[in-house]
Design a protein around this motif. Structure first.
Motif, PDB file in Angstrom:
ATOM      1  N   ILE A   1      19.529   4.047   0.296  1.00 45.32           N
ATOM      2  CA  ILE A   1      18.405   3.295   0.882  1.00 45.32           C
ATOM      3  C   ILE A   1      18.950   1.956   1.272  1.00 45.32           C
ATOM      4  N   VAL A   2      18.727   1.606   2.565  1.00 42.56           N
ATOM      5  CA  VAL A   2      19.473   0.348   2.862  1.00 42.56           C
ATOM      6  C   VAL A   2      18.225  -0.876   3.096  1.00 42.56           C
ATOM      7  N   ASP A   3      16.998  -0.280   3.548  1.00 42.07           N
ATOM      8  CA  ASP A   3      15.633  -1.198   3.528  1.00 42.07           C
ATOM      9  C   ASP A   3      14.367  -0.410   3.542  1.00 42.07           C
ATOM     10  N   VAL A   4      13.702  -1.116   2.963  1.00 38.06           N
ATOM     11  CA  VAL A   4      12.177  -0.390   2.526  1.00 38.06           C
ATOM     12  C   VAL A   4      11.157  -1.243   3.358  1.00 38.06           C
ATOM     13  N   THR A   5      10.355  -0.796   4.413  1.00 39.43           N
ATOM     14  CA  THR A   5       9.459  -1.411   5.181  1.00 39.43           C
ATOM     15  C   THR A   5       8.140  -0.648   5.189  1.00 39.43           C
ATOM     16  N   PRO A   6       7.436  -1.042   4.130  1.00 41.07           N
ATOM     17  CA  PRO A   6       6.238  -0.162   3.621  1.00 41.07           C
ATOM     18  C   PRO A   6       5.061  -0.990   4.387  1.00 41.07           C
ATOM     19  N   VAL A   7       4.922  -0.983   5.613  1.00 41.92           N
ATOM     20  CA  VAL A   7       3.819  -1.605   6.475  1.00 41.92           C
ATOM     21  C   VAL A   7       2.631  -0.643   6.392  1.00 41.92           C
ATOM     22  N   ARG A   8       2.972   0.400   6.468  1.00 42.65           N
ATOM     23  CA  ARG A   8       1.631   1.578   6.517  1.00 42.65           C
ATOM     24  C   ARG A   8       1.285   1.748   5.120  1.00 42.65           C
ATOM     25  N   LEU A   9       2.193   1.656   4.031  1.00 42.22           N
ATOM     26  CA  LEU A   9       1.496   1.638   2.672  1.00 42.22           C
ATOM     27  C   LEU A   9       0.478   0.549   2.341  1.00 42.22           C
ATOM     28  N   ARG A  10       1.007  -0.502   2.863  1.00 49.09           N
ATOM     29  CA  ARG A  10       0.239  -1.755   2.516  1.00 49.09           C
ATOM     30  C   ARG A  10      -1.096  -1.546   3.026  1.00 49.09           C
ATOM     31  N   GLU A  11      -1.016  -1.318   4.614  1.00 51.59           N
ATOM     32  CA  GLU A  11      -2.509  -1.039   5.164  1.00 51.59           C
ATOM     33  C   GLU A  11      -3.331   0.037   4.456  1.00 51.59           C
ATOM     34  N   ALA A  12      -2.809   1.140   3.917  1.00 49.95           N
ATOM     35  CA  ALA A  12      -3.563   1.949   3.287  1.00 49.95           C
ATOM     36  C   ALA A  12      -4.034   1.555   2.049  1.00 49.95           C
ATOM     37  N   LEU A  13      -3.082   0.803   1.108  1.00 57.25           N
ATOM     38  CA  LEU A  13      -3.755   0.123   0.060  1.00 57.25           C
ATOM     39  C   LEU A  13      -4.949  -0.722   0.243  1.00 57.25           C
ATOM     40  N   ASP A  14      -4.752  -1.578   1.263  1.00 56.73           N
ATOM     41  CA  ASP A  14      -5.665  -2.732   1.475  1.00 56.73           C
ATOM     42  C   ASP A  14      -7.075  -1.945   1.906  1.00 56.73           C
ATOM     43  N   GLU A  15      -6.763  -0.550   2.369  1.00 53.96           N
ATOM     44  CA  GLU A  15      -8.097   0.068   2.696  1.00 53.96           C
ATOM     45  C   GLU A  15      -8.646   0.716   1.553  1.00 53.96           C
ATOM     46  N   GLY A  16      -7.958   0.624   0.480  1.00 50.85           N
ATOM     47  CA  GLY A  16      -8.445   1.213  -0.860  1.00 50.85           C
ATOM     48  C   GLY A  16      -7.948   2.922  -1.010  1.00 50.85           C
ATOM     49  N   ALA A  17      -7.186   3.211  -0.285  1.00 50.51           N
ATOM     50  CA  ALA A  17      -6.469   4.624  -0.447  1.00 50.51           C
ATOM     51  C   ALA A  17      -5.396   4.767  -1.515  1.00 50.51           C
ATOM     52  N   VAL A  18      -5.275   5.711  -2.066  1.00 49.33           N
ATOM     53  CA  VAL A  18      -4.103   6.031  -3.066  1.00 49.33           C
ATOM     54  C   VAL A  18      -3.142   6.651  -2.197  1.00 49.33           C
ATOM     55  N   VAL A  19      -1.777   5.858  -2.247  1.00 50.37           N
ATOM     56  CA  VAL A  19      -0.943   6.223  -1.180  1.00 50.37           C
ATOM     57  C   VAL A  19       0.238   7.100  -1.972  1.00 50.37           C
TER      58      VAL A  19
ATOM     59  N   ALA B   1      10.152  -2.966  -3.549  1.00 54.68           N
ATOM     60  CA  ALA B   1       9.631  -3.327  -2.184  1.00 54.68           C
ATOM     61  C   ALA B   1       8.260  -3.804  -2.302  1.00 54.68           C
ATOM     62  N   LEU B   2       7.325  -3.109  -3.266  1.00 54.76           N
ATOM     63  CA  LEU B   2       6.055  -3.599  -3.214  1.00 54.76           C
ATOM     64  C   LEU B   2       5.789  -4.602  -4.143  1.00 54.76           C
ATOM     65  N   ASP B   3       6.790  -4.891  -5.104  1.00 48.17           N
ATOM     66  CA  ASP B   3       6.873  -5.867  -6.264  1.00 48.17           C
ATOM     67  C   ASP B   3       5.595  -5.150  -7.317  1.00 48.17           C
ATOM     68  N   ALA B   4       5.775  -4.005  -7.675  1.00 49.54           N
ATOM     69  CA  ALA B   4       4.907  -3.243  -8.483  1.00 49.54           C
ATOM     70  C   ALA B   4       4.961  -3.693 -10.050  1.00 49.54           C
ATOM     71  N   ASP B   5       4.055  -3.702 -10.778  1.00 50.90           N
ATOM     72  CA  ASP B   5       3.851  -4.170 -12.098  1.00 50.90           C
ATOM     73  C   ASP B   5       4.577  -3.129 -13.159  1.00 50.90           C
ATOM     74  N   VAL B   6       4.662  -1.959 -12.868  1.00 50.02           N
ATOM     75  CA  VAL B   6       4.824  -0.826 -13.454  1.00 50.02           C
ATOM     76  C   VAL B   6       5.431   0.489 -12.824  1.00 50.02           C
ATOM     77  N   CYS B   7       6.673   0.955 -13.039  1.00 51.95           N
ATOM     78  CA  CYS B   7       7.257   2.157 -12.369  1.00 51.95           C
ATOM     79  C   CYS B   7       7.295   3.166 -13.479  1.00 51.95           C
ATOM     80  N   GLU B   8       6.345   4.236 -13.415  1.00 50.96           N
ATOM     81  CA  GLU B   8       6.507   5.097 -14.257  1.00 50.96           C
ATOM     82  C   GLU B   8       7.020   6.493 -13.620  1.00 50.96           C
ATOM     83  N   ILE B   9       7.913   7.007 -14.470  1.00 54.81           N
ATOM     84  CA  ILE B   9       8.580   8.308 -14.132  1.00 54.81           C
ATOM     85  C   ILE B   9       8.122   9.406 -14.930  1.00 54.81           C
ATOM     86  N   TYR B  10       7.059  10.282 -14.342  1.00 55.59           N
ATOM     87  CA  TYR B  10       6.655  11.390 -15.043  1.00 55.59           C
ATOM     88  C   TYR B  10       7.424  12.674 -15.035  1.00 55.59           C
ATOM     89  N   THR B  11       7.670  13.217 -16.047  1.00 51.11           N
ATOM     90  CA  THR B  11       8.521  14.243 -16.008  1.00 51.11           C
ATOM     91  C   THR B  11       7.926  15.659 -17.204  1.00 51.11           C
TER      92      THR B  11
END
Ligand code: ADP
Ligand code: ASP
Ligand code: MG
Length: 424
Positions: A113-131, A164-174
């Motif tokens: 991964i060289v870059d993450v540009t999560p523009v569409r993810l932010r839009e969807a989050l702003d609209e209240g969707a789970v991404v 990239a989204l400066d998340a508070d938590v990153c959970e890896i479920y296995t």
């Protein structure tokens, strides 16, 4: 409001029932008032099955097409998961790696991964969707092609999203309760660690503990992401993978000497027999091997026989690199002057990892003693500051792991639980 990134592995979304179960978990997190971004793996053993299918069509792989094929696995699970969440009355939207802005280099099968540009993810989050984002895949600007991040790469997708989204938590479920002192499928008495340093996790992941993708651990270290590895089958606390240097002052944690024991059955040993024992011989051999991009791990050079002035050099590489290394060496046999090549795909590697090894004495003696008592022969040894690895016969490496686990007092009181998965 917090932003939580969750990653669900293949065994957590293996069938329709599991997908609905995971959807419920995600909705609970959303209902608790959090923004949720999910990275999802392909269902069950889909990736392996797609690889088998490709093999049946032709054993000679076209890397670009293989990535097109493999990336389809995560497209299935992401869409089904979004549907399941919608069915529970919450908005959800799925995105491929490329739609999510997961930009990689153009190395098929092992893209970085060289870059993450999560523009569409932010839009969807702003609209209240789970991404929901398809794990394991990206897009190269250079080649304009779809890439994959290497087996187990959905973990890295999750970490990159969290950074990239400066998340508070990153959970890896296995499918196990967290990071254990060894693979619970191999060592029944392995116990779950409440915490592990990212440095130790990096060594374990690099030594075959597939619970986390090594690049996910590297990425998390670089970007200061703390990981929580836990089971998707219950609500128990899992394992926190943390960087001691980033701990708030006064929160020092006492380290145990050994973090864990890892087993790796994915390497082969190549022996160059009868190499002239003259300066530059090793340099020439490994220059040729490096030219094939094979990833050399352990190296052993025998003492040369006085009578012949020749020696043997053995080294290990991943199985997938073995053939090309042998071919390149064979082609250069005349210039290198060696007598023959041996190829051994029946080796296993055991690694003992612990940060406190730096200052503890007698660790290797105890390791070798445990192997001796279990009647296991050591073929190669290598060490780093916080790891000792040995190569044994493949069919004795699991028994070796159990013996070493017991010898270092790592055995838990009960058998570890594995909730799902085929271990493939
Ligand atoms: P997922 O599909 O959730 O990504 P993986 O199969 O990639 O799951 O990783 C989880 C598996 O890793 C476990 O089922 C376990 O067999 C294996 N494993 C290997 N070493 C360890 C370890 N030290 N701790 C926990 N699990 C381990
Ligand atoms: N589906 C991919 C694999 O099986 C990626 C992942 O599960 O992390 O390797
Ligand atoms: Mg995995």
């Amino acid at each position: 409001m917090s932003l939580i990134v969750q990653k669900y592995g293949g065994s957590s979304v293996a069938d329709a029932e599991s997908i609905k179960r995971v959807a419920k978990r995600i909705v609970e997190t959303r209902k608790a008032g959090n923004d949720v971004v999910v990275a999802v793996s392909a269902m069950g053993d889909t990736t392996d099955e797609l690889m088998d299918l490709a093999d049946e069509v032709t054993p000679i792989q076209a890397p670009r097409e293989l990535d097109m094929l493999l990336s389809s696995g995560e497209r299935i699970s992401m869409a089904l998961l979004a549907m399941a969440i919608k069915a529970l009355g919450h908005d959800a939207r799925s995105f491929t790696g490329s739609q999510a802005g997961m930009i990689t280099d153009s190395t098929h099968g092992a893209a970085r991964i060289v870059d993450v540009t999560p523009v569409r993810l932010r839009e969807a989050l702003d609209e209240g969707a789970v991404v929901i984002v398809a794990g394991f895949q990206g897009f190269s600007r250079e080649s304009r092609d779809i890439t994959t991040l290497g087996r187990g790469g959905s973990d890295t997708t999750a970490v990159a999203l969290a950074a990239a989204l400066d998340a508070d938590v990153c959970e890896i479920y296995t499918d196990v309760d967290g990071v254990f002192t060894s693979d619970p499928r191999v060592v029944k008495r392995a116990h779950k660690l409440d915490r592990i340093t990212s440095e130790e996790m990096l060594e374990l992941a690099g030594s075959g503990a597939k619970v986390l993708h090594i690049r996910a651990v590297e990425y998390a270290r670089r970007h200061g992401v703390t990981l929580h590895v836990r089971s998707s089958f219950n609500n128990s606390e899992g394992t926190i993978v943390y960087d001691p240097e980033r701990l708030p002052e006064g929160e020092a944690v006492e380290e145990s000497v050994i973090a864990g024991v890892a087993v790796d059955l994915s390497q082969v040993k190549i022996t160059v027999v009868g190499v002239p024992d003259v300066p530059g011989a090793a340099a020439k051999i490994f220059k040729i091997v490096a030219g094939t991009n094979a990833n050399v791990d352990m190296i052993v050079q025998n003492v040369s026989a006085a009578a012949t002035g020749r020696t043997d050099i053995s080294f290990t590489v991943p199985k997938s690199d073995g053939e090309k290394a042998v071919q390149a060496l064979s082609a250069a046999q005349e210039t290198l002057g060696f007598q023959s090549l041996q190829y051994d795909d029946q080796i296993g590697k055991l690694s003992l990892v612990g940060a406190a090894m730096r200052s503890a004495a007698g660790i290797s003696a105890r390791l070798f003693e445990a192997l001796y008592e279990a009647g296991i022969n050591i073929e190669m040894i290598s060490t780093s500051e916080i790891r000792i690895s040995v190569v044994t016969r493949a069919d004795s490496v699991n028994a070796a792991a159990r013996a070493v686990h017991t010898a270092f007092d790592l055995d838990g009181d009960d058998d570890a639980v594995v909730y799902a998965g085929t271990g493939r």
